[in-house]
Motif scaffolding. Structure first.
Motif, PDB file in Angstrom:
ATOM      1  N   ASP A   1      40.940 106.212   6.402  1.00 18.95           N
ATOM      2  CA  ASP A   1      39.847 106.600   7.301  1.00 18.95           C
ATOM      3  C   ASP A   1      38.599 105.735   7.141  1.00 18.95           C
ATOM      4  N   THR A   2      38.247 105.412   5.913  1.00 18.36           N
ATOM      5  CA  THR A   2      36.993 104.705   5.679  1.00 18.36           C
ATOM      6  C   THR A   2      37.136 103.199   5.814  1.00 18.36           C
ATOM      7  N   ILE A   3      38.167 102.643   5.206  1.00 16.17           N
ATOM      8  CA  ILE A   3      38.315 101.184   5.195  1.00 16.17           C
ATOM      9  C   ILE A   3      39.039 100.683   6.438  1.00 16.17           C
ATOM     10  N   ASN A   4      40.306 101.080   6.594  1.00 14.88           N
ATOM     11  CA  ASN A   4      41.123 100.512   7.670  1.00 14.88           C
ATOM     12  C   ASN A   4      40.548 100.753   9.058  1.00 14.88           C
ATOM     13  N   ASN A   5      40.134 101.982   9.323  1.00 13.46           N
ATOM     14  CA  ASN A   5      39.681 102.294  10.672  1.00 13.46           C
ATOM     15  C   ASN A   5      38.424 101.526  11.064  1.00 13.46           C
ATOM     16  N   ASN A   6      37.644 101.107  10.085  1.00 12.62           N
ATOM     17  CA  ASN A   6      36.451 100.320  10.381  1.00 12.62           C
ATOM     18  C   ASN A   6      36.750  98.828  10.435  1.00 12.62           C
ATOM     19  N   VAL A   7      37.496  98.334   9.450  1.00 13.84           N
ATOM     20  CA  VAL A   7      37.824  96.916   9.420  1.00 13.84           C
ATOM     21  C   VAL A   7      38.634  96.522  10.641  1.00 13.84           C
ATOM     22  N   TRP A   8      39.567  97.374  11.041  1.00 15.81           N
ATOM     23  CA  TRP A   8      40.436  97.032  12.155  1.00 15.81           C
ATOM     24  C   TRP A   8      39.794  97.230  13.526  1.00 15.81           C
ATOM     25  N   LYS A   9      38.520  97.592  13.546  1.00 11.56           N
ATOM     26  CA  LYS A   9      37.763  97.551  14.799  1.00 11.56           C
ATOM     27  C   LYS A   9      37.334  96.117  15.107  1.00 11.56           C
ATOM     28  N   VAL A  10      37.376  95.259  14.075  1.00 10.77           N
ATOM     29  CA  VAL A  10      36.893  93.878  14.205  1.00 10.77           C
ATOM     30  C   VAL A  10      38.033  92.866  14.189  1.00 10.77           C
ATOM     31  N   ILE A  11      39.016  93.076  13.307  1.00  8.35           N
ATOM     32  CA  ILE A  11      40.070  92.084  13.070  1.00  8.35           C
ATOM     33  C   ILE A  11      40.801  91.632  14.336  1.00  8.35           C
ATOM     34  N   PRO A  12      41.236  92.549  15.245  1.00  6.51           N
ATOM     35  CA  PRO A  12      41.957  92.076  16.439  1.00  6.51           C
ATOM     36  C   PRO A  12      41.165  91.078  17.263  1.00  6.51           C
ATOM     37  N   PHE A  13      39.864  91.310  17.374  1.00 13.18           N
ATOM     38  CA  PHE A  13      39.035  90.416  18.178  1.00 13.18           C
ATOM     39  C   PHE A  13      38.827  89.067  17.492  1.00 13.18           C
TER      40      PHE A  13
ATOM     41  N   VAL B   1      46.406 108.262  31.324  1.00 16.61           N
ATOM     42  CA  VAL B   1      45.343 109.059  31.934  1.00 16.61           C
ATOM     43  C   VAL B   1      43.984 108.555  31.492  1.00 16.61           C
ATOM     44  N   GLY B   2      43.840 108.243  30.209  1.00 15.38           N
ATOM     45  CA  GLY B   2      42.551 107.817  29.685  1.00 15.38           C
ATOM     46  C   GLY B   2      42.677 106.557  28.876  1.00 15.38           C
ATOM     47  N   GLY B   3      41.530 106.070  28.362  1.00 14.47           N
ATOM     48  CA  GLY B   3      41.511 104.828  27.605  1.00 14.47           C
ATOM     49  C   GLY B   3      41.949 104.972  26.170  1.00 14.47           C
ATOM     50  N   ALA B   4      42.019 106.192  25.650  1.00 13.68           N
ATOM     51  CA  ALA B   4      42.364 106.379  24.239  1.00 13.68           C
ATOM     52  C   ALA B   4      43.755 105.855  23.940  1.00 13.68           C
ATOM     53  N   ALA B   5      44.717 106.122  24.829  1.00 14.66           N
ATOM     54  CA  ALA B   5      46.090 105.673  24.605  1.00 14.66           C
ATOM     55  C   ALA B   5      46.180 104.153  24.661  1.00 14.66           C
ATOM     56  N   VAL B   6      45.406 103.520  25.560  1.00 15.65           N
ATOM     57  CA  VAL B   6      45.386 102.068  25.652  1.00 15.65           C
ATOM     58  C   VAL B   6      44.832 101.477  24.366  1.00 15.65           C
ATOM     59  N   GLY B   7      43.767 102.087  23.852  1.00 15.45           N
ATOM     60  CA  GLY B   7      43.180 101.624  22.597  1.00 15.45           C
ATOM     61  C   GLY B   7      44.139 101.761  21.442  1.00 15.45           C
ATOM     62  N   ALA B   8      44.892 102.852  21.410  1.00 12.07           N
ATOM     63  CA  ALA B   8      45.871 103.061  20.338  1.00 12.07           C
ATOM     64  C   ALA B   8      46.976 102.010  20.422  1.00 12.07           C
ATOM     65  N   ALA B   9      47.421 101.697  21.637  1.00  9.58           N
ATOM     66  CA  ALA B   9      48.455 100.682  21.821  1.00  9.58           C
ATOM     67  C   ALA B   9      47.949  99.324  21.354  1.00  9.58           C
ATOM     68  N   PHE B  10      46.727  98.987  21.737  1.00  3.35           N
ATOM     69  CA  PHE B  10      46.131  97.705  21.371  1.00  3.35           C
ATOM     70  C   PHE B  10      46.003  97.585  19.859  1.00  3.35           C
ATOM     71  N   MET B  11      45.421  98.591  19.224  1.00  2.00           N
ATOM     72  CA  MET B  11      45.151  98.526  17.789  1.00  2.00           C
ATOM     73  C   MET B  11      46.433  98.495  16.978  1.00  2.00           C
ATOM     74  N   ASN B  12      47.393  99.336  17.305  1.00  6.84           N
ATOM     75  CA  ASN B  12      48.620  99.383  16.522  1.00  6.84           C
ATOM     76  C   ASN B  12      49.521  98.182  16.793  1.00  6.84           C
ATOM     77  N   GLY B  13      49.500  97.678  18.005  1.00  4.67           N
ATOM     78  CA  GLY B  13      50.242  96.461  18.288  1.00  4.67           C
ATOM     79  C   GLY B  13      49.689  95.287  17.504  1.00  4.67           C
ATOM     80  N   MET B  14      48.364  95.201  17.423  1.00  5.63           N
ATOM     81  CA  MET B  14      47.725  94.119  16.668  1.00  5.63           C
ATOM     82  C   MET B  14      48.021  94.237  15.177  1.00  5.63           C
ATOM     83  N   ARG B  15      47.898  95.426  14.628  1.00  9.75           N
ATOM     84  CA  ARG B  15      48.134  95.632  13.191  1.00  9.75           C
ATOM     85  C   ARG B  15      49.542  95.250  12.797  1.00  9.75           C
ATOM     86  N   ARG B  16      50.496  95.814  13.540  1.00 10.00           N
ATOM     87  CA  ARG B  16      51.892  95.576  13.171  1.00 10.00           C
ATOM     88  C   ARG B  16      52.317  94.152  13.519  1.00 10.00           C
TER      89      ARG B  16
END
Length: 486
Positions: free
Chosen positions: A10-22, A254-269
């Motif tokens: 929650d503290t490390i990954n969720n913050n660091v991975w807001k930047v890494i994909p970009f 329906v909303g942007g949350a699912a798109v964001g989840a797809a983007f973030m998890n696709g980038m991580r993996r």
């Protein structure tokens, strides 16, 4: 333990991975523009380069294909089977699209980092050595950064990533045989650790020979079965691609949350699997005896494509064609196993376990080599190397006892750390890789097989292994990087 997991996730990954994909996409676009999209326009050259025989006559020299195999051993493993399953359960079908994007865009980054590693490699008694720690010291003249990177990659690949591999093997075997509980996991971990010890104490050439046999055979067997599954469901393939693209771009959300989840998890993996921009593959790229640095840049770009566009895609197709449910909790190897079983029968569960065991074990060997190359940047003291190897074996065993969430979260954290450190180096050094690509392309246009000599670009400093008359770089020479800035 729960508090540690919560802090990491929650503290490390969720913050660091807001930047890494970009950062990864930005670097890939930058290098793609500067190389005139080398990762696409020079695909034919990639296939030619990977089959080239060693350019030098050293008995211990590693071929382009062997270097490709070592890096593929690190790339092709749990990320291709377990990682894709995690990405799909957390990010939905759209995660696959973003895995493809990071591979294609990141291909340019992979070219740059591996070309730089070839340029600033060194020769020791066992053959060529090199990687980010070397181009940070010799090219960027930033030994402090090389030290930080060397520590980061040693921990990441020697300890954390190897724990991930064992954890995934145990998880898959549990699905196949019901080996649950601490005692069975410990037994499996001990067996894998023992086999690892036998190989890694044999040196890099034993690793090269082992991976050259294991990786192609296992990967091809897996790909062929995936093609069979595609053929069995050929009528569903167009809809499957529509599902991937639609979920990635929000056409079916329906909303942007699912798109964001797809983007973030696709980038991580995607990053965990193909490692483009992470600074890991350059360590293997530097070991090859090739006639021009750009050739290994092209070979390693091909490695990114093979890993993500081929092997990861096969896993995604097998899962998606089984019409799985998403968003109902994280699934790992069991998702791939059950998906294949739904297509070919229960033997598919055991087939995935078999394939995963060998791919994960080859990743342990590849990971170990990448870490060892950086330990040797600091010292070649036999006692230190022995202690390091024993720690690697201990982490291989420890991974069998850790939780899935903890080991994968640690992997994400350390992968992000390596990306940041490596990009600090290769962005300012990118111009050197561009010059080398131009030199390569000029010779190709003249109908020549490109050969690089350090006098071709005399402005480049601290280049030692590209002069055939240099005794430091002849077989048996002992070029030592750490002497440069003393």
């Amino acid at each position: 333990m729960d508090a540690i997991e919560s802090f990491i996730v929650d503290t490390i990954n969720n913050n660091v991975w807001k930047v890494i994909p970009f950062l990864l996409i930005g670097a890939g676009i930058y290098f793609g523009i500067r190389t005139l999209v080398v990762q696409i326009r020079m695909i034919p050259d990639m296939f030619r380069a990977v089959t080239e025989k060693p350019h030098t006559k050293g008995t211990k020299d590693i071929s382009a294909f062997q270097a490709f195999s070592i890096s593929a051993a690190s790339r092709v493993g749990t990320g291709n089977i377990v990682g894709v399953a995690i990405a799909l359960t957390l990010g939905g079908p759209g995660a696959v699209f973003w895995m493809w994007i990071i591979a294609i865009v990141g291909g340019a980054t992979a070219f740059v980092e591996s070309t730089l590693a070839q340029l600033w490699k060194a020769r020791d008694k066992d053959g060529y050595v090199g990687g980010p720690a070397y181009y940070m010291t010799r090219g960027l003249r930033a030994r402090w950064l090389a030290v930080i990177f060397g520590i980061a990659i040693t921990i990441t690949y020697g300890f954390v990533y190897n724990a991930v591999q064992t954890n995934s093997i145990v998880d898959a075997m549990n699905t196949s045989f019901g080996f649950d509980g601490v005692a069975p996991k410990a037994i499996i971990g001990a067996i894998i650790a023992a086999i690892t010890a036998v190989v890694i104490f044999g040196g890099v050439h034993r690793i090269a020979r082992a991976t050259q046999l294991i990786v192609p055979f296992m990967a091809i067997a897996y790909i062929l079965l995936g093609i069979v599954v595609l053929a069995m469901n050929i009528d569903q393939v167009p809809d499957m691609f529509g599902l991937i693209v639609g979920h990635a771009l929000g056409f079916k959300e329906v909303g942007g949350a699912a798109v964001g989840a797809a983007f973030m998890n696709g980038m991580r993996r995607g990053l965990f699997s193909n490692e483009a921009g992470q600074g890991s593959a350059p360590n293997a790229a530097a070991t090859a005896a090739v006639s021009h640095p750009a050739k290994q840049g092209l070979v390693q770009t091909l490695g990114v494509y093979f890993d993500t566009l081929v092997v990861c895609s096969i896993t995604a197709f097998i899962i998606l064609l089984s019409d799985p449910a998403f968003g109902e909790g994280v699934e790992t190897a069991n998702l791939t196993q059950n998906a294949l079983a739904a297509q070919v029968g229960d033997w598919g569960i055991h087939f995935i376990t078999f394939i995963l065991f060998f791919l994960a074990f080859s990743s342990v060997l590849g990971n170990y080599y990448l870490a060892q190359a950086n330990v040797e940047y600091f010292t070649k003291n036999p006692k230190v190397l022995t202690i390091f190897r024993l720690l690697v074996v201990a982490c291989v065993f420890g991974g069998s006892l850790g939780t899935v969430q903890l080991v994968w979260s640690l992997a994400d954290t350390f992968a992000a750390t390596m990306v940041i450190i490596n990009l600090i180096a290769i962005i300012p050094l990118g111009g050197v890789a561009i010059k080398l690509l131009k030199d390569y392309s000029t010779q190709k246009a003249q109908g020549k097989d490109p050969v690089f000599h350090r006098d071709s670009l005399p402005e480049l400093k601290n280049v030692e292994c590209w002069d055939g008359t240099d005794p430091e770089c002849q077989p048996g020479g002992h070029a030592r990087l750490e002497n440069i800035y003393r």
